[in-house]
Scaffold this motif. Structure first.
Motif, short mmCIF file in Angstrom:
data_model
loop_
_atom_site.label_atom_id
_atom_site.label_comp_id
_atom_site.label_asym_id
_atom_site.label_seq_id
_atom_site.Cartn_x
_atom_site.Cartn_y
_atom_site.Cartn_z
N GLY A 1 29.35 30.75 18.43
CA GLY A 1 30.31 30.78 19.43
C GLY A 1 30.56 29.45 20.23
O GLY A 1 31.52 29.09 20.47
N TYR A 2 29.37 28.89 20.39
CA TYR A 2 29.53 27.62 21.15
C TYR A 2 30.59 26.43 20.45
O TYR A 2 31.20 25.81 20.88
N ASN A 3 30.17 26.38 19.12
CA ASN A 3 30.91 25.29 18.11
C ASN A 3 32.52 25.93 18.03
O ASN A 3 33.26 25.05 18.12
N ILE A 4 32.83 27.21 17.97
CA ILE A 4 34.10 27.72 17.95
C ILE A 4 34.57 27.24 19.21
O ILE A 4 35.79 26.78 19.31
N LEU A 5 34.11 27.58 20.30
CA LEU A 5 34.54 27.32 21.84
C LEU A 5 34.90 25.86 21.89
O LEU A 5 36.30 25.37 22.41
N GLN A 6 34.18 25.04 21.29
CA GLN A 6 34.61 23.58 21.33
C GLN A 6 35.83 23.22 20.45
O GLN A 6 36.36 22.47 20.73
N ASP A 7 35.81 24.03 19.53
CA ASP A 7 37.13 23.80 18.58
C ASP A 7 38.22 24.48 19.30
O ASP A 7 39.59 23.78 19.45
N LEU A 8 38.32 25.37 19.94
CA LEU A 8 39.36 25.91 20.90
C LEU A 8 39.65 24.90 22.02
O LEU A 8 40.93 24.72 22.29
#
Length: 426
Positions: free
Chosen positions: A317-324
Motif C-alpha cells: 500500500g505504501y509503494n502504491i501510494l508513492q506511485d499515486l
C-alpha cells in the motif's frame, strides 16, 4: 443636530412633524429627538371627508442607530383622528416609516448591507440595538428569493454537512471553477432531489457544461451520465488519494497492534509518527530517533522501512501510494488510464481486504480518475480545490451562527455572502 437635518437624514419629510422641544435630549449613548405628527391636511380614508378631529395620541420610538456606539432614537407622538361624518378612526401614515415599524428606513438600509458581510444575525442585532428574531424577520422580508447562477463550463459538485437529521444530513453545493463562486445550493444530495433539480434546468444550458468535477459518490456519476451527456466527468484527485490513505492507515494500526512488540522502536514510531506512512518520502525529516531503553539511534527513514517490513500489505500500500503521488508525470488520458488500471490490479492482488476494496473502487472509477490525472486540451488539470476552499468559508459562516435550522435561510445567506457580495443589487 438640527431637527430638520436629522429628519432629512432619515429620509423623512420634516413638514409632517411639529418639534416638541427646542433641542434634542442627550442620552447615555446617543440623542433623543422628540417630534409630534401634524393633525391637519388629511382626508378620511373611508369616506374622503376632510372634517376631522383629534381622537387621541400614541407615542412610538423609532430606532435610528447607525453604529454600535451611537444610539439615536426618534420619539414620535402620532395622532389618531376621527372622521366627523362616518365616525371612524384612523392614524395618518408617515412617509418614510412603514406602519408598525420601529426601525428607521435608513437603519434598515444599513442592516440590508450587512447581509452580504460575514456578520451573524446575532452580531447584526447587537450592532443596531434590535433583537436577533427581528433581524431574521427583516432578512426574510427583504430577501425573498436568491436566484442561482448560470451553469458554468466547468462545474464542481460537492456536499457539506448541514444537519444531524438523517433526511437532510448533507446539502449539495454547485460551484463555478473559473468564477470561484457558488452556483447554487441544493437541499439534499440524495438522488430524488438531484433528479428533480437538474431535470428542471433547460437542456441547452446543461449542454454548455464541458467538465464536471466531483468525489466518488454514485449519485454524482448518475447525474453526470443522464443530465450532462456532453461533459467529461472528473473525480477529484484528493478523494482518490484519500481513499488509499484511509485504508493504509487502518493497516498501519493493525500491524502496530498485531505484529509489533509493544514498547519496541517500531511500535513507538508507528504510533507517534503515523503521518510519515501517508506522505511523500522527501517530507520525512533527516533526523534520528533514540530508543530510550537501549540508547540505540535509528534514522527516521530506516525506521520507516523497518516498520514497512513487518507487513507485506503495508509495504504494498505504501509503494502504491508513492506511485499515486507521482501521478502528475502522466500527461495524456491513455497514459493515465493505463497507470490507474495497473494500480487497481496491484491493489486487488494484495492480501488485505482493505486494499481489495480500494482496488475495486479504482477499477470502477478508472475513466473518471484517468481524466483527473491527465491534462485537458487547454493544458489544465482540474480538481475540486475551489470547492474545498469555498466549503471552508461556508463552515466558518455556519460555525459563527452555531448552525442553521432553516435551509432556505442558510442557502440565501451563503449565496449572498460568497456569490452576490460582488454582485450588488439583487
Amino acid at each position: 443636530m438640527d431637527y430638520n437635518v436629522f429628519l432629512l437624514r432619515l429620509g423623512l419629510d420634516p413638514s409632517q412633524f411639529i418639534n416638541r422641544l427646542n433641542e434634542p435630549i442627550k442620552t447615555e449613548d446617543g440623542w433623543l429627538y422628540e417630534v409630534e405628527q401634524k393633525s391637519e391636511g388629511y382626508h378620511c380614508p373611508f369616506c374622503r371627508h376632510d372634517v376631522l378631529y383629534i381622537h387621541d395620541y400614541n407615542t412610538v420610538k423609532i430606532n435610528c442607530r447607525e453604529t454600535q456606539l451611537i444610539n439615536d432614537v426618534l420619539k414620535i407622538r402620532k395622532v389618531r383622528l376621527r372622521c366627523k361624518k362616518c365616525r371612524k378612526t384612523f392614524t395618518p401614515p408617515l412617509r418614510g416609516i412603514e406602519r408598525k415599524n420601529t426601525v428607521s428606513n435608513q437603519t434598515l438600509q444599513l442592516i440590508y448591507s450587512e447581509f452580504t458581510e460575514g456578520l451573524t444575525f446575532a452580531a447584526i442585532a447587537k450592532k443596531y440595538g434590535i433583537t436577533t428574531a427581528r433581524v431574521m424577520q427583516i432578512f426574510d422580508d427583504k430577501v425573498k428569493f436568491v436566484p442561482r447562477r448560470p451553469l458554468p463550463e466547468v462545474l464542481c459538485i460537492d456536499e457539506i454537512r448541514f444537519s444531524k437529521n438523517k433526511d437532510q444530513q448533507f446539502v449539495c453545493i454547485l460551484y463555478d471553477f473559473h468564477g470561484k463562486e457558488i452556483v447554487d445550493v441544493i437541499r439534499n444530495r440524495q438522488m430524488p432531489y438531484l433528479r428533480e433539480y437538474f431535470s428542471e434546468i433547460n437542456p441547452i444550458e446543461r449542454n454548455k457544461v464541458k467538465f464536471i468535477i466531483s468525489d466518488m459518490y454514485d449519485g454524482y456519476a448518475t447525474i453526470a451520465r443522464y443530465y450532462f451527456k456532453n461533459a467529461v466527468h472528473i473525480v477529484d484527485t484528493f478523494h482518490v488519494i484519500r481513499l488509499l490513505t484511509t485504508a493504509l492507515n487502518q493497516i498501519r494500526v493493525r500491524t502496530m497492534n498485531l505484529k509489533a512488540i509493544k514498547g519496541s522502536p517500531e511500535y513507538n514510531f508507528m504510533k507517534k509518527n503515523w503521518r510519515f506512512f501517508l506522505t511523500r518520502p522527501h517530507l520525512i525529516p533527516d533526523k534520528y530517533y533514540t530508543y530510550q531503553k537501549t540508547g540505540e539511534m535509528f534514522h527516521y527513514d530506516k525506521l520507516l522501512r523497518m516498520c514497512l517490513a513487518l507487513n507485506d500489505d503495508l509495504l504494498t500500500g505504501y509503494n502504491i501510494l508513492q506511485d499515486l503521488f507521482r501521478y502528475d508525470m502522466r500527461f495524456t488520458f491513455d497514459e493515465a488510464l493505463r497507470f490507474i488500471e495497473r494500480i487497481s490490479l496491484n491493489l486487488r492482488d494484495a492480501h488485505s481486504e482493505l486494499l481489495h476494496a480500494v482496488g475495486r473502487s479504482y477499477h470502477k472509477w478508472r475513466v473518471e480518475i484517468a481524466s483527473a490525472f491527465s491534462y485537458t486540451q487547454n493544458k489544465i488539470r482540474y480538481s475540486n480545490a475551489i470547492a474545498e476552499s469555498i466549503n471552508n468559508q461556508i463552515k466558518t459562516i455556519t460555525k459563527a451562527a452555531y448552525g442553521y435550522n432553516n435551509f432556505e435561510r442558510f442557502r440565501k445567506r451563503v449565496m449572498l455572502i460568497i456569490t452576490y457580495k460582488k454582485r450588488p443589487g439583487i
